[in-house]
Motif scaffolding. Structure first.
Motif, PDB file in Angstrom:
ATOM      1  N   LEU A   1       0.837  -1.200   0.000  1.00  0.00           N
ATOM      2  CA  LEU A   1       0.000   0.000   0.000  1.00  0.00           C
ATOM      3  C   LEU A   1       0.876   1.256   0.000  1.00  0.00           C
ATOM      4  CD1 LEU A   1      -2.806   1.246   0.105  1.00  0.00           C
ATOM      5  CD2 LEU A   1      -2.700   1.136   2.605  1.00  0.00           C
ATOM      6  N   THR A   2       1.968   1.223   0.762  1.00  0.00           N
ATOM      7  CA  THR A   2       2.910   2.350   0.775  1.00  0.00           C
ATOM      8  C   THR A   2       3.506   2.564  -0.611  1.00  0.00           C
ATOM      9  OG1 THR A   2       3.481   1.932   3.099  1.00  0.00           O
ATOM     10  CG2 THR A   2       5.036   3.244   1.798  1.00  0.00           C
ATOM     11  N   VAL A   3       3.928   1.478  -1.259  1.00  0.00           N
ATOM     12  CA  VAL A   3       4.506   1.562  -2.601  1.00  0.00           C
ATOM     13  C   VAL A   3       3.470   2.081  -3.595  1.00  0.00           C
ATOM     14  CG1 VAL A   3       5.444   0.201  -4.513  1.00  0.00           C
ATOM     15  CG2 VAL A   3       6.246  -0.208  -2.178  1.00  0.00           C
ATOM     16  N   ALA A   4       2.236   1.604  -3.480  1.00  0.00           N
ATOM     17  CA  ALA A   4       1.173   2.053  -4.378  1.00  0.00           C
ATOM     18  C   ALA A   4       0.961   3.561  -4.258  1.00  0.00           C
ATOM     19  CB  ALA A   4      -0.127   1.313  -4.069  1.00  0.00           C
ATOM     20  N   LEU A   5       0.901   4.062  -3.016  1.00  0.00           N
ATOM     21  CA  LEU A   5       0.655   5.488  -2.802  1.00  0.00           C
ATOM     22  C   LEU A   5       1.843   6.341  -3.247  1.00  0.00           C
ATOM     23  CD1 LEU A   5      -1.158   5.363   0.654  1.00  0.00           C
ATOM     24  CD2 LEU A   5      -2.166   5.674  -1.617  1.00  0.00           C
TER      25      LEU A   5
ATOM     26  N   PHE B   1       1.827   4.621 -12.930  1.00  0.00           N
ATOM     27  CA  PHE B   1       0.442   4.200 -12.762  1.00  0.00           C
ATOM     28  C   PHE B   1       0.337   2.676 -12.764  1.00  0.00           C
ATOM     29  CE2 PHE B   1      -3.950   3.356 -13.801  1.00  0.00           C
ATOM     30  CZ  PHE B   1      -4.605   4.249 -12.965  1.00  0.00           C
ATOM     31  N   GLU B   2       1.147   2.029 -13.600  1.00  0.00           N
ATOM     32  CA  GLU B   2       1.162   0.554 -13.611  1.00  0.00           C
ATOM     33  C   GLU B   2       1.558   0.020 -12.236  1.00  0.00           C
ATOM     34  OE1 GLU B   2       3.786  -3.187 -15.296  1.00  0.00           O
ATOM     35  OE2 GLU B   2       4.391  -1.128 -15.696  1.00  0.00           O
TER      36      GLU B   2
ATOM     37  N   LEU C   1      -1.651  -1.942  -5.628  1.00  0.00           N
ATOM     38  CA  LEU C   1      -2.985  -1.844  -5.045  1.00  0.00           C
ATOM     39  C   LEU C   1      -3.734  -3.164  -5.217  1.00  0.00           C
ATOM     40  CD1 LEU C   1      -5.027   0.008  -3.643  1.00  0.00           C
ATOM     41  CD2 LEU C   1      -5.885   0.631  -5.918  1.00  0.00           C
ATOM     42  N   LEU C   2      -3.526  -3.794  -6.385  1.00  0.00           N
ATOM     43  CA  LEU C   2      -4.170  -5.078  -6.640  1.00  0.00           C
ATOM     44  C   LEU C   2      -3.680  -6.138  -5.652  1.00  0.00           C
ATOM     45  CD1 LEU C   2      -6.046  -6.803  -8.354  1.00  0.00           C
ATOM     46  CD2 LEU C   2      -4.171  -7.146  -9.969  1.00  0.00           C
TER      47      LEU C   2
ATOM     48  N   ALA D   1      -9.502 -11.202 -10.013  1.00  0.00           N
ATOM     49  CA  ALA D   1      -9.470 -11.208 -11.470  1.00  0.00           C
ATOM     50  C   ALA D   1     -10.263 -10.030 -12.035  1.00  0.00           C
ATOM     51  CB  ALA D   1     -10.025 -12.527 -12.007  1.00  0.00           C
ATOM     52  N   ARG D   2     -11.436  -9.783 -11.469  1.00  0.00           N
ATOM     53  CA  ARG D   2     -12.262  -8.678 -11.964  1.00  0.00           C
ATOM     54  C   ARG D   2     -11.583  -7.329 -11.747  1.00  0.00           C
ATOM     55  NH1 ARG D   2     -16.528 -11.990  -9.930  1.00  0.00           N
ATOM     56  NH2 ARG D   2     -16.556 -10.883  -7.931  1.00  0.00           N
ATOM     57  N   VAL D   3     -11.019  -7.139 -10.550  1.00  0.00           N
ATOM     58  CA  VAL D   3     -10.318  -5.886 -10.261  1.00  0.00           C
ATOM     59  C   VAL D   3      -9.107  -5.727 -11.171  1.00  0.00           C
ATOM     60  CG1 VAL D   3      -8.998  -4.619  -8.519  1.00  0.00           C
ATOM     61  CG2 VAL D   3     -11.111  -5.786  -7.876  1.00  0.00           C
ATOM     62  N   GLY D   4      -8.371  -6.820 -11.389  1.00  0.00           N
ATOM     63  CA  GLY D   4      -7.182  -6.778 -12.236  1.00  0.00           C
ATOM     64  C   GLY D   4      -7.505  -6.347 -13.657  1.00  0.00           C
TER      65      GLY D   4
END
Length: 211
Positions: free
Chosen positions: A20-24, A53-54, A60-61, A74-77
């Motif tokens: 989560l830290t890396v995502a933010l 963004f990737e 986040l995924l 899978a749906r979120v991805g």
């Protein structure tokens, strides 16, 4: 709960906090890159923001996936894969428009933004390095993506030098298009990871039905 189970639960919590830290961090620097890119009209910086963004989407995924079922992952991805395409298209459109007026971006702003990108990616690589073997292929992909982004940062620094020497915008256009092409696989990779999750979910459902 056994000692091993407690340790595993702690490891999962630590992984969730890390991704989560890396995502933010990636989301925040993506905003910085886009703001600078628009102010100096740099195609390469817009294209590089796709990488950030990737990384935001993948991490986040992972954060979400640790608590969700395979089918929901899978749906979120797949949604993430679709979203990743948008900044890449924006960079390509910007490159086409700039061909008619290849004004060079400000080399100084480009240089310091590239240095900032390298520093952010170094922090992300360091944070993720402890968890390369945890969380499956997505976590490994997140670490590799952060590591590979360091190369893009070096390319941007070289671009800043070339722009300062040539006073031309063509280097920015060319590097931008190359980064779009290279980053075009980002959405594909996230989509494929999501598809693997989807197939795994279907396989588990089939095993359950067979019982």
């Amino acid at each position: 709960m056994s000692g091993q189970e407690t340790a595993d639960a702690g490891r999962v919590r630590s992984l969730r906090t890390t991704v989560l830290t890396v995502a933010l961090l990636n989301l925040a620097y993506m905003v910085v890159e886009i703001a600078v890119a628009l102010s100096i009209r740099s195609v390469a910086l817009v294209a590089d923001s796709v990488d950030f963004f990737e990384d935001f989407a993948v991490n986040l995924l992972i954060f979400v996936a640790l608590g969700w079922s395979l089918a929901r992952r899978a749906r979120v991805g797949k949604v993430m894969a679709g979203i990743i395409v948008l900044p890449a298209i924006a960079a390509l459109v910007m490159a086409v428009v700039k061909i008619g007026d290849p004004e060079p971006p400000a080399a100084g702003a480009l240089l310091w933004t590239a240095v900032g990108a390298i520093l952010v990616n170094l922090v992300c690589v360091g944070l993720l390095s402890r968890f390369r073997a945890d969380g499956g292929s997505l976590t490994a992909a997140a670490w590799l993506a952060a590591r590979n982004d360091l190369i893009a940062g070096v390319v941007l620094i070289a671009l800043a030098g070339a722009t300062a020497l040539t006073a031309s915008g063509w280097a920015d256009i060319i590097v931008g298009v190359l980064l779009v092409v290279l980053n075009g696989s980002a959405a594909k990779e996230v989509w494929e990871a999501a598809t693997e999750e989807e197939l795994a979910a279907k396989a588990l459902a089939g095993e359950f039905d067979d019982d």
